[in-house]
Design a protein around this motif. Structure first.
Motif, short mmCIF file in Angstrom:
data_model
loop_
_atom_site.label_atom_id
_atom_site.label_comp_id
_atom_site.label_asym_id
_atom_site.label_seq_id
_atom_site.Cartn_x
_atom_site.Cartn_y
_atom_site.Cartn_z
N SER A 107 0.85 -1.19 0.00
CA SER A 107 0.00 0.00 0.00
C SER A 107 0.88 1.23 0.00
N THR A 108 0.24 2.37 -0.12
CA THR A 108 0.94 3.64 -0.03
C THR A 108 0.45 4.36 1.21
N ALA A 109 1.37 4.84 2.01
CA ALA A 109 1.04 5.64 3.19
C ALA A 109 1.54 7.06 2.94
N ARG A 110 1.01 8.00 3.68
CA ARG A 110 1.41 9.41 3.52
C ARG A 110 1.95 9.93 4.85
N LEU A 111 3.03 10.70 4.74
CA LEU A 111 3.65 11.26 5.94
C LEU A 111 2.70 12.24 6.61
N VAL A 112 2.50 12.06 7.91
CA VAL A 112 1.71 12.97 8.72
C VAL A 112 2.64 13.95 9.43
N VAL A 124 11.18 10.35 14.86
CA VAL A 124 9.91 9.63 14.80
C VAL A 124 9.15 10.13 13.57
N PHE A 125 8.70 9.19 12.75
CA PHE A 125 7.92 9.49 11.55
C PHE A 125 6.56 8.82 11.69
N LYS A 126 5.50 9.60 11.44
CA LYS A 126 4.14 9.05 11.50
C LYS A 126 3.53 9.11 10.11
N PHE A 127 2.93 7.99 9.71
CA PHE A 127 2.29 7.86 8.41
C PHE A 127 0.84 7.43 8.58
N GLU A 128 -0.02 7.84 7.65
CA GLU A 128 -1.39 7.36 7.65
C GLU A 128 -1.67 6.64 6.34
N GLY A 129 -2.52 5.64 6.44
CA GLY A 129 -2.88 4.84 5.27
C GLY A 129 -3.70 3.65 5.71
N GLU A 130 -4.22 2.93 4.74
CA GLU A 130 -5.04 1.75 5.03
C GLU A 130 -4.15 0.55 5.27
N VAL A 148 8.42 -3.06 5.29
CA VAL A 148 9.49 -2.62 4.41
C VAL A 148 9.00 -1.35 3.72
N TYR A 149 9.75 -0.28 3.87
CA TYR A 149 9.38 1.03 3.34
C TYR A 149 10.24 1.35 2.13
N THR A 150 9.58 1.86 1.08
CA THR A 150 10.29 2.24 -0.15
C THR A 150 9.90 3.67 -0.51
N ILE A 151 10.91 4.48 -0.81
CA ILE A 151 10.66 5.85 -1.25
C ILE A 151 10.77 5.85 -2.76
N LYS A 152 9.64 6.05 -3.42
CA LYS A 152 9.57 5.98 -4.88
C LYS A 152 10.51 7.01 -5.52
N GLY A 153 11.21 6.55 -6.55
CA GLY A 153 12.09 7.43 -7.30
C GLY A 153 13.46 7.63 -6.68
N LEU A 154 13.67 7.12 -5.48
CA LEU A 154 14.95 7.28 -4.81
C LEU A 154 15.99 6.38 -5.46
N LYS A 155 17.08 6.94 -5.85
CA LYS A 155 18.21 6.16 -6.36
C LYS A 155 19.26 6.21 -5.26
N ALA A 169 13.85 14.54 4.20
CA ALA A 169 13.41 15.57 3.25
C ALA A 169 11.91 15.49 2.96
N MET A 170 11.25 14.42 3.40
CA MET A 170 9.82 14.27 3.12
C MET A 170 9.01 15.36 3.82
N GLN A 171 7.95 15.77 3.15
CA GLN A 171 7.02 16.77 3.68
C GLN A 171 5.68 16.09 3.98
N PRO A 172 4.89 16.64 4.92
CA PRO A 172 3.57 16.05 5.19
C PRO A 172 2.77 15.88 3.89
N GLY A 173 2.19 14.70 3.74
CA GLY A 173 1.43 14.37 2.54
C GLY A 173 2.24 13.59 1.52
N ASP A 174 3.57 13.58 1.65
CA ASP A 174 4.41 12.82 0.71
C ASP A 174 4.17 11.32 0.91
N PRO A 175 4.19 10.56 -0.21
CA PRO A 175 3.92 9.12 -0.12
C PRO A 175 5.17 8.29 0.18
#
Length: 137
Positions: free
Chosen positions: A13-18, A29-35, A45-52, A91-97
């Motif tokens: 699934s995809t979660a979004r940074l809160v 501490v990082f908090k994410f919301e999602g189903e 296991v967390y993956t940041i899309k587009g990260l090389k 570097a993630m901002q609130p709402g980033d997946p």
């Protein structure tokens, strides 16, 4: 490990940074919301899309919250010279997946009524937060 420990590989699934905050020292501490549902003591296991990233664009990390809290919490240490993954996390901002695969693991309390001793070092304490919250829920 049994077959059930691998079933998380089929749950994505995809979660979004809160929120992201420095808890103390070099611990964040990082908090994410999602189903998503999980049991206290599991990891994902967390993956940041587009990260090389050198060393890969994904990281397994313990889930430090319970499903009932309504968010997925991850705790990690970020040193002065962080990995590419942790730089991207900072570097993630609130709402980033962030892509989530799992949950995985069998680090679960089998009998919540039996005495238990928990020992951890450093950031290894993160799954204990969820376990203790779950016991006292």
């Amino acid at each position: 490990m049994g077959f059930c420990d691998y079933l998380g590989a089929f749950h994505t699934s995809t979660a979004r940074l809160v929120s992201a905050e420095r808890a103390f020292g070099d611990n964040y501490v990082f908090k994410f919301e999602g189903e998503r549902e999980w049991k206290a003591g599991e990891h994902a296991v967390y993956t940041i899309k587009g990260l090389k990233a050198k060393g890969g664009r994904f990281r397994p990390m313990s889930i430090a919250s319970t499903t009932e809290e309504g968010f997925m919490m991850m705790g990690t240490r970020i040193a002065e010279e962080p990995s590419d993954f942790k730089k991207a996390l900072l570097a993630m901002q609130p709402g980033d997946p962030i892509h989530v695969r799992g949950p995985f693991g069998s680090f679960l309390l089998k009998d919540e009524t039996a005495p238990c001793i928990m020992i951890a070092g450093g950031i290894g304490i993160t799954p204990f937060r969820a376990l203790l919250k779950d016991i006292h829920a």
